[in-house]
Each structure stands twice: as C-alpha cells, then as structure tokens.
Design an enzyme around this catalytic site. Structure first.
Site, PDB file in Angstrom:
ATOM      1  N   ASP A   1     -47.912 101.331 -81.934  1.00 55.30           N
ATOM      2  CA  ASP A   1     -48.574 101.721 -82.588  1.00 55.30           C
ATOM      3  C   ASP A   1     -48.754 102.632 -83.471  1.00 55.30           C
ATOM      4  O   ASP A   1     -47.681 103.222 -84.143  1.00 55.30           O
ATOM      5  CB  ASP A   1     -49.788 101.417 -81.196  1.00 55.30           C
ATOM      6  CG  ASP A   1     -51.128 102.542 -80.871  1.00 55.30           C
ATOM      7  OD1 ASP A   1     -51.976 101.806 -82.085  1.00 55.30           O
ATOM      8  OD2 ASP A   1     -51.302 103.307 -80.437  1.00 55.30           O
TER       9      ASP A   1
ATOM     10  N   ASP B   1     -51.229 105.577 -83.977  1.00 57.00           N
ATOM     11  CA  ASP B   1     -52.333 107.060 -83.604  1.00 57.00           C
ATOM     12  C   ASP B   1     -51.561 107.387 -82.234  1.00 57.00           C
ATOM     13  O   ASP B   1     -51.740 106.221 -81.360  1.00 57.00           O
ATOM     14  CB  ASP B   1     -53.458 106.449 -83.466  1.00 57.00           C
ATOM     15  CG  ASP B   1     -54.883 106.186 -84.850  1.00 57.00           C
ATOM     16  OD1 ASP B   1     -53.504 106.355 -86.209  1.00 57.00           O
ATOM     17  OD2 ASP B   1     -55.275 106.152 -84.763  1.00 57.00           O
TER      18      ASP B   1
ATOM     19  N   ASP C   1     -49.879 104.226 -76.916  1.00 51.76           N
ATOM     20  CA  ASP C   1     -50.057 104.971 -75.937  1.00 51.76           C
ATOM     21  C   ASP C   1     -51.311 104.880 -74.925  1.00 51.76           C
ATOM     22  O   ASP C   1     -52.294 105.782 -74.169  1.00 51.76           O
ATOM     23  CB  ASP C   1     -50.553 106.351 -76.525  1.00 51.76           C
ATOM     24  CG  ASP C   1     -52.018 106.393 -77.777  1.00 51.76           C
ATOM     25  OD1 ASP C   1     -53.220 106.271 -77.222  1.00 51.76           O
ATOM     26  OD2 ASP C   1     -51.673 105.219 -78.365  1.00 51.76           O
TER      27      ASP C   1
END
Length: 266
Positions: free
Chosen positions: A13, A15, A186
């Site tokens: 991922d 961000d 996250d």
C-alpha cells in the site's frame, strides 16, 4: 517441485505505509497554484488529511472520498495533471518516503522478489511514485477519460476487493504464487489485500487493523522516519559507469542489511 512454484512479489500500500502522508493530498498546493483547486477545496482536503493521519479511513470515509475526488477533478486536463506531478514529484514526495519502507523494498529486491505498489490513489499520481521507488508494477484507481479530460467517473477503483482483483490479475499475468507473496498496509480497509497473500504485515496500523493483525498473528511494524531517498545515496561517481553501478548496488545492499537489523530489534 520447488522450482515449479510461482514467483514471489511484495505488494505495498502507499499512503502511511511507504510515504508518510496521503499521496493525493501532497499535490494540493501545486494543483491550487495551477488553478485546478480552489482555496476552499484545499482547506477541505487539509481537514480530511488531518483525520486520515489521526485515525485512518474506514469504508464509509473511503467511499465519500472517492465521490468527492471524482466530482472535484471532473473536467481537469489529464496532461496538465501529469505535468504537475512530474514537475513536483521530487520536491514533494521524495522527502516523505519512510526510510524503513525503502530498506524493506531493497530487502525484497535483494531476495529476487518483484515489488508492486497497490494504491487507491489515481494512477497519474501512483505511477511516477512507483517508478521513483523502483517498483516493478503498480495498481491504482483509473478515472474515465474523454478527450483528454476526466469525465467525473471511476473506471476502476483500486480499493478493498478491487485491490485483490488487481493482485490476482497480476498474479495470472506474471506468474506470482500469492500464497508465497507478501503484503503491507496500514488500514483495516486493506484486510482483503493482506488476506490474499501468504505473508501479511501491518505497518503503522490503525486501531481496527491492529486488532485484526493481533487476532490473525500478522506481524506489526512501525515506520516513523521519513527521509529523502536522494539524501540516502552517496554522491555519483565521476569516473566510470561501472563505478556508479557498484555504488548503487552498495546502497541497495546497505538498505537491505539495515532493514534486517531493524526486524531483529523488533
């Protein structure tokens, strides 16, 4: 029998996993300067980004964000957007890349794994960031484009199950064995992505993902040191191309080693 098994990839991922902020928000100022965004839109984006950093984003927030962004960029010139991103990428994104993520990427490359960025952000933003990171492939949200302008509709939303769809498509295309692959994120919204591979890791997880990771026995890593990639590299050699290549390989090896030491400490 082992030789017949599929290739290995590491899916990241973007961000708050590889970079310390929202990749879409990073370009708010140059979009404002070029007349694509109003000051009100920038303020709204700033508030949304603050909430994102504070607590992450759940499914409803991601859906509202998708609707907001598609409406906001309707009519934008695609070439202008790509030009702005290319011109400001080094200045805006390079200092936000987590050193720990760069080391982890280097470690996977040393081990012969492909590196793939999978992000809900638009491909015009994700593609150059993935290239700067040395990723082999990327998957990102695609907007409908008509006459080189955004039509205000989404062609493919690279989020939730959409990420898994993209991962399975790449696995079929490039021969990855997802049961041997790695994934890092996250957000709890990426549980489908993390569950699709054999080796899932939560990075800077929001509270919901932390609970999920603990329940499933997934490792948890904390990345907290954004450092410019350029600042991590030694000055380029002025002698020969061979020397330059040697320096570059040395930097990658050093990154891999530092990440292994990091994992041992954790």
């Amino acid at each position: 029998m082992t030789a017949d098994r599929g290739r290995v990839a590491a899916f990241f991922d973007l961000d708050k996993t590889v970079i310390a902020r929202s990749s879409a928000f990073v370009f708010s100022k140059p979009f404002l300067d070029q007349g694509l965004l109003s000051r009100r839109a920038v303020l709204e984006s700033s508030y949304a980004h603050f909430l994102f950093l504070l607590s992450g984003a759940d499914h409803d927030q991601m859906e509202r964000m998708r609707e907001h962004l598609t409406k906001m960029c309707a009519g934008w010139d695609v070439g202008q957007v790509r030009s702005i991103v290319a011109e400001t990428l080094h200045e805006l994104v390079d200092p936000l890349i987590y050193a720990e993520a760069a080391d982890l990427i280097a470690d996977h490359r040393i081990r012969g794994h492909d590196v793939i960025i999978v992000s809900a952000s638009g491909e015009e933003v994700v593609a150059p960031i993935a290239a700067a990171l040395g990723a082999d492939h990327f998957a990102a949200t695609r907007m409908v484009i008509e006459n080189n302008r955004y039509a205000g509709e989404v062609e493919f939303y690279c989020y939730g199950d959409g990420k898994v769809e993209a991962m399975k498509k790449m696995a079929a295309q490039y021969g990855y064995d997802l049961s041997r692959c790695y994934a890092y994120s996250d957000s709890v919204t990426d549980v489908p992505m993390l569950s699709a591979v054999g080796h899932a890791t939560a990075v800077n997880p929001d509270r919901a993902l932390r609970r999920e990771a603990s329940a499933k026995g997934w490792p948890i890593l904390t990345f907290s040191n954004p450092v410019s990639l350029w600042a991590r590299l030694p000055a380029p050699s002025t002698t020969t191309v061979a020397a330059s290549v040697a320096v570059g390989l040395g930097a990658v090896a050093a990154g891999a080693l530092s990440y292994r030491l990091l994992r041992r400490r954790q």
